[in-house]
Motif scaffolding. Sequence first.
Motif, short mmCIF file in Angstrom:
data_model
loop_
_atom_site.label_atom_id
_atom_site.label_comp_id
_atom_site.label_asym_id
_atom_site.label_seq_id
_atom_site.Cartn_x
_atom_site.Cartn_y
_atom_site.Cartn_z
N GLN A 202 0.85 -1.19 0.00
CA GLN A 202 0.00 0.00 0.00
C GLN A 202 0.88 1.25 0.00
O GLN A 202 1.74 1.41 0.85
CB GLN A 202 -0.91 0.00 1.23
CG GLN A 202 -1.83 1.20 1.31
CD GLN A 202 -2.68 1.16 2.57
OE1 GLN A 202 -2.62 0.23 3.36
NE2 GLN A 202 -3.46 2.20 2.76
N VAL A 203 0.65 2.13 -0.97
CA VAL A 203 1.43 3.35 -1.08
C VAL A 203 1.00 4.32 0.01
O VAL A 203 -0.18 4.58 0.21
CB VAL A 203 1.23 3.99 -2.46
CG1 VAL A 203 1.85 5.38 -2.50
CG2 VAL A 203 1.82 3.10 -3.55
N GLN A 204 1.98 4.86 0.73
CA GLN A 204 1.69 5.84 1.76
C GLN A 204 2.79 6.89 1.78
O GLN A 204 3.97 6.57 1.63
CB GLN A 204 1.58 5.18 3.13
CG GLN A 204 1.04 6.09 4.23
CD GLN A 204 0.76 5.33 5.51
OE1 GLN A 204 1.16 4.19 5.69
NE2 GLN A 204 0.06 5.98 6.43
N LEU A 205 2.37 8.16 1.95
CA LEU A 205 3.30 9.28 2.04
C LEU A 205 2.95 10.06 3.30
O LEU A 205 1.79 10.44 3.48
CB LEU A 205 3.19 10.17 0.81
CG LEU A 205 3.56 9.53 -0.53
CD1 LEU A 205 3.08 10.38 -1.70
CD2 LEU A 205 5.05 9.30 -0.62
N VAL A 206 3.93 10.32 4.15
CA VAL A 206 3.68 11.02 5.40
C VAL A 206 4.67 12.17 5.53
O VAL A 206 5.87 11.96 5.67
CB VAL A 206 3.83 10.08 6.61
CG1 VAL A 206 3.57 10.84 7.90
CG2 VAL A 206 2.86 8.90 6.49
N GLU A 207 4.14 13.40 5.47
CA GLU A 207 4.97 14.59 5.58
C GLU A 207 5.15 15.00 7.04
O GLU A 207 4.30 14.75 7.89
CB GLU A 207 4.33 15.77 4.82
CG GLU A 207 4.11 15.56 3.35
CD GLU A 207 2.74 15.01 3.03
OE1 GLU A 207 2.31 15.14 1.87
OE2 GLU A 207 2.08 14.45 3.95
N SER A 208 6.26 15.68 7.30
CA SER A 208 6.54 16.23 8.62
C SER A 208 7.48 17.42 8.47
O SER A 208 8.05 17.64 7.40
CB SER A 208 7.17 15.17 9.52
OG SER A 208 8.41 14.72 8.99
N GLY A 209 7.60 18.19 9.55
CA GLY A 209 8.57 19.29 9.57
C GLY A 209 7.99 20.67 9.44
O GLY A 209 8.72 21.66 9.51
N GLY A 210 6.70 20.77 9.22
CA GLY A 210 6.09 22.09 9.11
C GLY A 210 6.06 22.82 10.45
O GLY A 210 6.39 22.26 11.49
N GLY A 211 5.64 24.07 10.38
CA GLY A 211 5.55 24.86 11.61
C GLY A 211 5.44 26.33 11.33
O GLY A 211 5.22 26.75 10.19
N LEU A 212 5.61 27.12 12.38
CA LEU A 212 5.56 28.58 12.30
C LEU A 212 6.99 29.11 12.27
O LEU A 212 7.81 28.74 13.12
CB LEU A 212 4.81 29.14 13.50
CG LEU A 212 4.80 30.67 13.65
CD1 LEU A 212 4.06 31.31 12.49
CD2 LEU A 212 4.15 31.05 14.99
#
Length: 115
Positions: free
Chosen positions: A1-11
Amino acid sequence: QVQLVESGGGLVQPGGSLRLSCEASGFTIRLYIMNWVRQAPGKGLEWISSISGGTTDYADSVKGRFTISRDNAKNTLNLEMNSLKPEDTAVYYCAKGFRNQYSARGQGTQVTVSS
């Protein structure tokens, strides 16, 4: 199953930097065109960068400020963002496939540039 998980965003304040990451599973990212796209409030999806093999490409709006890269060992796509501007405020997504014909997209990570 293809999955993409982003992280690192913020203010972050104008002129600041952020590094986004996108962890992929279910496929090998180095074998596909991978993109970063974003959606600002009230606007449509905007392509900003892609990487395919050793070739990278950038939208004019981010050229010279953003750098896309890939960590093949971790199967992770990265986006280094420098000299951030308020107009960079958006939800950022990684996406698999040809531009505007993405076959998969993550849930996104919010980037807010404000003082």
